[in-house]
Design a protein around this motif. Structure first.
Motif, PDB file in Angstrom:
ATOM      1  N   GLN A 126     -12.877  -1.172  -0.109  1.00 53.89           N
ATOM      2  CA  GLN A 126     -11.917  -1.059  -1.200  1.00 53.89           C
ATOM      3  C   GLN A 126     -10.707  -1.962  -0.962  1.00 53.89           C
ATOM      4  N   MET A 127     -10.268  -2.096   0.290  1.00 50.59           N
ATOM      5  CA  MET A 127      -9.125  -2.956   0.578  1.00 50.59           C
ATOM      6  C   MET A 127      -9.495  -4.436   0.471  1.00 50.59           C
ATOM      7  N   ILE A 128     -10.707  -4.783   0.854  1.00 47.05           N
ATOM      8  CA  ILE A 128     -11.171  -6.165   0.666  1.00 47.05           C
ATOM      9  C   ILE A 128     -11.206  -6.509  -0.815  1.00 47.05           C
ATOM     10  N   ASP A 129     -11.662  -5.550  -1.626  1.00 49.91           N
ATOM     11  CA  ASP A 129     -11.684  -5.758  -3.075  1.00 49.91           C
ATOM     12  C   ASP A 129     -10.264  -5.862  -3.634  1.00 49.91           C
ATOM     13  N   ALA A 130      -9.351  -5.018  -3.142  1.00 50.25           N
ATOM     14  CA  ALA A 130      -7.963  -5.070  -3.617  1.00 50.25           C
ATOM     15  C   ALA A 130      -7.328  -6.416  -3.297  1.00 50.25           C
ATOM     16  N   ALA A 131      -7.594  -6.926  -2.099  1.00 48.11           N
ATOM     17  CA  ALA A 131      -7.051  -8.232  -1.726  1.00 48.11           C
ATOM     18  C   ALA A 131      -7.632  -9.330  -2.607  1.00 48.11           C
ATOM     19  N   LYS A 132      -8.924  -9.269  -2.882  1.00 47.24           N
ATOM     20  CA  LYS A 132      -9.557 -10.276  -3.734  1.00 47.24           C
ATOM     21  C   LYS A 132      -8.971 -10.256  -5.142  1.00 47.24           C
TER      22      LYS A 132
ATOM     23  N   ASN B  89       5.567 -11.556  -6.986  1.00 48.14           N
ATOM     24  CA  ASN B  89       4.388 -11.031  -7.680  1.00 48.14           C
ATOM     25  C   ASN B  89       3.859  -9.884  -6.830  1.00 48.14           C
ATOM     26  N   ILE B  90       3.498  -8.784  -7.469  1.00 45.40           N
ATOM     27  CA  ILE B  90       3.216  -7.573  -6.690  1.00 45.40           C
ATOM     28  C   ILE B  90       1.882  -6.950  -7.100  1.00 45.40           C
ATOM     29  N   CYS B  91       1.106  -6.572  -6.096  1.00 46.01           N
ATOM     30  CA  CYS B  91      -0.027  -5.671  -6.294  1.00 46.01           C
ATOM     31  C   CYS B  91       0.317  -4.350  -5.627  1.00 46.01           C
ATOM     32  N   MET B  92       0.436  -3.300  -6.430  1.00 47.65           N
ATOM     33  CA  MET B  92       0.749  -1.968  -5.924  1.00 47.65           C
ATOM     34  C   MET B  92      -0.552  -1.187  -5.762  1.00 47.65           C
ATOM     35  N   VAL B  93      -0.844  -0.789  -4.526  1.00 48.56           N
ATOM     36  CA  VAL B  93      -2.091  -0.093  -4.207  1.00 48.56           C
ATOM     37  C   VAL B  93      -1.777   1.342  -3.800  1.00 48.56           C
TER      38      VAL B  93
ATOM     39  N   THR C  71       0.836  -1.199   0.000  1.00 50.04           N
ATOM     40  CA  THR C  71       0.000   0.000   0.000  1.00 50.04           C
ATOM     41  C   THR C  71       0.871   1.251   0.000  1.00 50.04           C
ATOM     42  N   GLY C  72       0.293   2.345  -0.485  1.00 45.63           N
ATOM     43  CA  GLY C  72       1.054   3.591  -0.604  1.00 45.63           C
ATOM     44  C   GLY C  72       2.197   3.448  -1.582  1.00 45.63           C
ATOM     45  N   ALA C  73       1.940   2.745  -2.692  1.00 46.67           N
ATOM     46  CA  ALA C  73       3.016   2.306  -3.585  1.00 46.67           C
ATOM     47  C   ALA C  73       3.328   3.263  -4.727  1.00 46.67           C
ATOM     48  N   ALA C  74       2.632   4.386  -4.821  1.00 43.95           N
ATOM     49  CA  ALA C  74       2.833   5.267  -5.973  1.00 43.95           C
ATOM     50  C   ALA C  74       4.127   6.060  -5.900  1.00 43.95           C
ATOM     51  N   ALA C  75       4.636   6.290  -4.698  1.00 40.21           N
ATOM     52  CA  ALA C  75       5.819   7.137  -4.551  1.00 40.21           C
ATOM     53  C   ALA C  75       6.474   6.841  -3.206  1.00 40.21           C
ATOM     54  N   GLY C  76       7.633   7.453  -2.991  1.00 36.88           N
ATOM     55  CA  GLY C  76       8.291   7.390  -1.693  1.00 36.88           C
ATOM     56  C   GLY C  76       8.653   5.988  -1.276  1.00 36.88           C
ATOM     57  N   LEU C  77       8.374   5.664  -0.012  1.00 39.06           N
ATOM     58  CA  LEU C  77       8.760   4.370   0.537  1.00 39.06           C
ATOM     59  C   LEU C  77       8.083   3.220  -0.191  1.00 39.06           C
ATOM     60  N   GLY C  78       6.800   3.374  -0.508  1.00 35.84           N
ATOM     61  CA  GLY C  78       6.090   2.309  -1.203  1.00 35.84           C
ATOM     62  C   GLY C  78       6.702   1.988  -2.547  1.00 35.84           C
TER      63      GLY C  78
ATOM     64  N   ILE D 280       0.536  -5.854 -10.810  1.00 32.21           N
ATOM     65  CA  ILE D 280      -0.736  -5.215 -11.106  1.00 32.21           C
ATOM     66  C   ILE D 280      -0.855  -3.983 -10.215  1.00 32.21           C
ATOM     67  N   THR D 281      -1.683  -3.052 -10.623  1.00 37.89           N
ATOM     68  CA  THR D 281      -1.912  -1.844  -9.826  1.00 37.89           C
ATOM     69  C   THR D 281      -3.397  -1.686  -9.550  1.00 37.89           C
ATOM     70  N   ILE D 282      -3.701  -1.148  -8.385  1.00 35.50           N
ATOM     71  CA  ILE D 282      -5.084  -0.892  -7.995  1.00 35.50           C
ATOM     72  C   ILE D 282      -5.144   0.484  -7.356  1.00 35.50           C
ATOM     73  N   THR D 283      -6.049   1.304  -7.825  1.00 35.77           N
ATOM     74  CA  THR D 283      -6.284   2.608  -7.199  1.00 35.77           C
ATOM     75  C   THR D 283      -7.344   2.430  -6.120  1.00 35.77           C
ATOM     76  N   ALA D 284      -6.936   2.598  -4.871  1.00 38.11           N
ATOM     77  CA  ALA D 284      -7.846   2.358  -3.753  1.00 38.11           C
ATOM     78  C   ALA D 284      -7.417   3.176  -2.559  1.00 38.11           C
ATOM     79  N   ASN D 285      -8.374   3.398  -1.665  1.00 41.27           N
ATOM     80  CA  ASN D 285      -8.150   4.161  -0.438  1.00 41.27           C
ATOM     81  C   ASN D 285      -8.073   3.183   0.735  1.00 41.27           C
TER      82      ASN D 285
END
Length: 271
Positions: free
Chosen positions: A75-81, A37-41, A17-24, A64-69
């Motif tokens: 939204q996080m349950i959906d991202a995990a699924k 294998n990575i899901c970047m949220v 999570t928080g994968a768009a910039a910085g530490l993520g 894969i990437t997912i735009t979620a809050n």
């Protein structure tokens, strides 16, 4: 071209999570290096541009990437699924998304307080609840939570909301580590000092609007190693804690701060 290193995270699926910039971004780059294998949220759609950069470094990376809050549990349950549907399971969760806004305590609004609670505490809570069912079904996993030296060890003026929420994550880490140890889910937290990230740069502007770079230089001056961390250095810690190399470590607080919390004073001593 980035080098793909066999092993460590090969065959494992991680949600970051928080994968768009910085530490993520740094964590995702290191995870790609080690073959996960990575899901970047991220809340920002820029996460796809970040993923494209990492794919350029590591062409074999499966991302894969997912735009979620993270503050929205559904939204996080959906991202995990979606992550599990794509890769088969979830082995690692890097709960990195976080925010920091500075203000004198007497001026800090309830809205600012709740913003920190929603992202820094509820966001991690939601992420953990979303991924743990998949880890239980898979026979185990590893959760790495981004806490901080701030709140649990040190604090600066104006950081009340940030310090409170990051300290809370240490308690969550310890409880989850105990609760899931016999079901083979390990839970650890990182405690970072300062890294050169967009969040720290924003804090520097809030601290010294006239010359934010001087605030960055002053941070480095107070670190025995005389520099801020690179996001990929933090990524290496997350990779270690996510991998089987740390198989007997759970409930740990891993300080990664270049020694910044070690000096007793800035003026006494022989150096």
């Amino acid at each position: 071209m980035g080098q793909h290193i066999q092993g460590k995270l090969e065959g494992k699926t991680a949600i970051i999570t928080g994968a768009a910039a910085g530490l993520g971004e740094g964590i995702a780059e290191v995870y790609a290096k080690y073959g996960a294998n990575i899901c970047m949220v991220d809340l920002s759609p820029d996460v796809e541009h970040t993923a494209a950069r990492i794919r350029g470094l590591h062409p074999d990376a499966r991302i894969i990437t997912i735009t979620a809050n993270v503050a929205d549990k559904a939204q996080m349950i959906d991202a995990a699924k979606r992550t599990a549907d794509t890769f088969g399971t979830i082995d690692i969760a890097c709960c990195n998304a976080g925010v920091c806004r500075l203000a004198p305590f007497e001026d800090m609004t309830d809205e600012m307080r709740d913003f920190h609670i929603d992202v820094n505490i509820k966001g991690v809570w939601n992420s953990c609840q979303a991924v743990i069912p998949y880890m239980l079904a898979n026979g185990g996993g590893s959760i790495v939570i981004a806490s901080s030296v701030t709140g649990d060890i040190v604090a600066d003026a104006g950081e009340a909301a940030y310090a409170m929420t990051k300290a809370a994550l240490v308690g969550l880490t310890k409880c989850l580590a105990v609760e899931y140890a016999d079901r083979h889910i390990r839970v650890n937290c990182s405690q970072l000092g300062y890294a050169r990230t967009p969040m720290v740069e924003k804090m520097a502007i809030e601290s010294n609007p006239a010359d934010p770079e001087s605030a960055i230089r002053d941070i480095a001056a107070g670190v025995p190693m005389k520099r801020l961390a690179k996001p990929t250095e933090v990524g290496e810690l997350f990779a270690f804690l996510g991998s089987d190399e740390s198989s007997y470590i759970t409930g740990a607080q891993m300080v990664i701060d270049g020694g910044s919390t070690l000096p007793e004073t800035m003026s006494i001593g022989t150096n």
